[in-house]
Design a protein around this motif. Structure first.
Motif, PDB file in Angstrom:
ATOM      1  N   ARG A 288       0.823  -1.048  -0.014  1.00 37.08           N
ATOM      2  CA  ARG A 288       0.005  -0.158   0.018  1.00 37.08           C
ATOM      3  C   ARG A 288       0.825   1.230  -0.008  1.00 37.08           C
TER       4      ARG A 288
ATOM      5  N   GLU B 164       0.036   3.888  -2.671  1.00 40.54           N
ATOM      6  CA  GLU B 164      -1.148   4.551  -2.441  1.00 40.54           C
ATOM      7  C   GLU B 164      -0.978   5.718  -1.620  1.00 40.54           C
TER       8      GLU B 164
ATOM      9  N   LYS C 114      -7.909  13.779  -4.677  1.00 43.03           N
ATOM     10  CA  LYS C 114      -7.784  12.672  -5.979  1.00 43.03           C
ATOM     11  C   LYS C 114      -8.390  13.617  -7.209  1.00 43.03           C
TER      12      LYS C 114
END
Length: 386
Positions: free
Chosen positions: A227, A230, A309
């Motif tokens: 992860r 991310e 995002k």
């Protein structure tokens, strides 16, 4: 800023020389205590962890802080702690927050982010080679990093390290992980400080760090194996826009100093400001700062409205535009100041280094240009295919 920081700018520089390696001047601690007592603390962090400000609320405050290189720390709003606190607030377990986030938010400790490596092009995060290997109830870390900003600060107690846990994973964006490493863990070796354009940036520095069989508990891993990429994307978005906000403050102050110098300094029988080329530099600088400020505010507003995002297009645009703009404006101010502009008598030389460095830091211009171009082609190119 006007009452407590700008009047102490020269005093801080002198105090830093005698503070000792890695130690911040007592003056800084005094100012931090005053700022916290006034509620001017953790302004960058939205939600219940911070002051509750939006990104659009924070932007003009970051711009004001950006007028002095060390001012952000007075308000506990300085990199890399800001990004690390965001990581812990978003992805940390309750135990990790209790051990690391709370003292960071209280300004009791500092931290560093250890990602960039000298042996690979770290602008492509999938290149990272530092090994994070599971061994029973622990992970063992081996690798070499550099420009681990802040790691030489005597108050630095935490390193957030990015490395590979699954180097053979078919998805190259699932190979990396992030792990929390106390700086006093055996095997953590600070090799040397890395200068940026000759500036060693005390007290935190930008050191080269070797991780030699560094063993930490498995619960120090953030979010889970694979992860790391991310988390990095989540961390760097706000961090990039914060740098832009601060750099607008640098550029604005440079413009004001340029105007003052051009008014007071005489060359060839008249003030510099009466020479056409100087007036043009001032006018261009004003226009470029205003354009960059509006772009940055637009990005901040979209982050608040649609999330980080969704705002990645405007964040990338700001990261491309603002550091280059600041470097140009500061360079013009240096030119108007002549020899004084490259000396320690103004903030301009240090500000120029900051602006030029951020064209590389948090991703070089070329990476953001490529990502933004790809995103725009995906968004608008489908119409042509249809």
């Amino acid at each position: 800023m006007a009452e407590h920081i700008l009047p102490n700018e020269a005093r801080y520089a002198e105090a830093l020389k005698s503070a000792g390696d890695g130690h911040a001047p007592a003056l800084l601690q005094q100012l931090k205590a005053l700022a916290r007592a006034q509620g001017l603390w953790n302004l960058f962090l939205p939600g219940h962890h911070g002051a509750g400000l939006s990104n659009a609320d924070y932007a003009p405050l970051a711009e004001i802080m950006g007028r002095v290189a060390w001012a952000s720390e007075v308000f506990n709003c300085s990199a890399p702690d800001t990004g690390n606190m965001e990581i812990l607030s978003l992805y940390g377990t309750e135990a990790q927050k209790a051990r690391w986030l709370q003292p960071l938010m209280a300004g009791e400790i500092r931290s560093a982010f250890s990602m960039t490596e000298p042996a690979v092009a770290s602008s492509d995060a999938t290149n990272i080679q530092c090994e994070i290997r599971r061994d029973g109830d622990h992970y063992v870390i081996n690798g070499r990093k550099w420009y681990t900003s802040g790691a030489m600060n005597a108050a630095c107690q935490l390193l957030i390290v990015m490395g590979k846990t699954e180097p053979d994973h078919p998805d190259k964006h699932r190979q990396q992980s992030m792990i929390l490493v106390p700086i006093d863990t055996p095997g953590v070796k600070i090799v040397r400080n890395m200068a940026a354009f000759g500036y060693e940036d005390h007290p935190g520095g930008h050191p080269e760090v070797v991780y030699d069989n560094v063993r930490v508990p498995a619960e120090n891993l953030l979010l889970g194996e694979g992860r790391g990429f991310e988390i990095a994307q989540g961390r760097l978005g706000p961090g990039r826009i914060h740098h832009c906000m601060r750099l607008i403050g640098c550029a604005q102050r440079a413009l004001e100093l340029m105007c003052q110098r051009a008014t007071a300094r005489v060359a060839f029988g008249k003030p510099l400001g009466e020479h056409g080329s100087v007036r043009e530099d001032i006018a261009h600088s004003y226009c470029e700062i205003e354009q960059a400020r509006l772009l940055t505010m637009m990005a901040a507003e979209k982050m608040d409205r649609e999330g980080n995002k969704a705002a990645r297009d405007l964040i990338a645009a700001a990261k491309i535009v603002v550091p280059a703009m600041a470097a140009r404006v500061i360079d013009r101010a240096i030119q108007v100041h002549g020899a004084a502009g490259v000396s320690q008598d103004t903030f301009l030389a240090e500000a120029y280094v900051y602006a030029r460095f951020i064209r590389i830091g948090d991703g070089p211009d070329q990476v953001h240009l490529a990502a933004l171009g790809r995103q725009l082609l995906k968004q608008h190119g489908a119409a042509a295919v249809a």
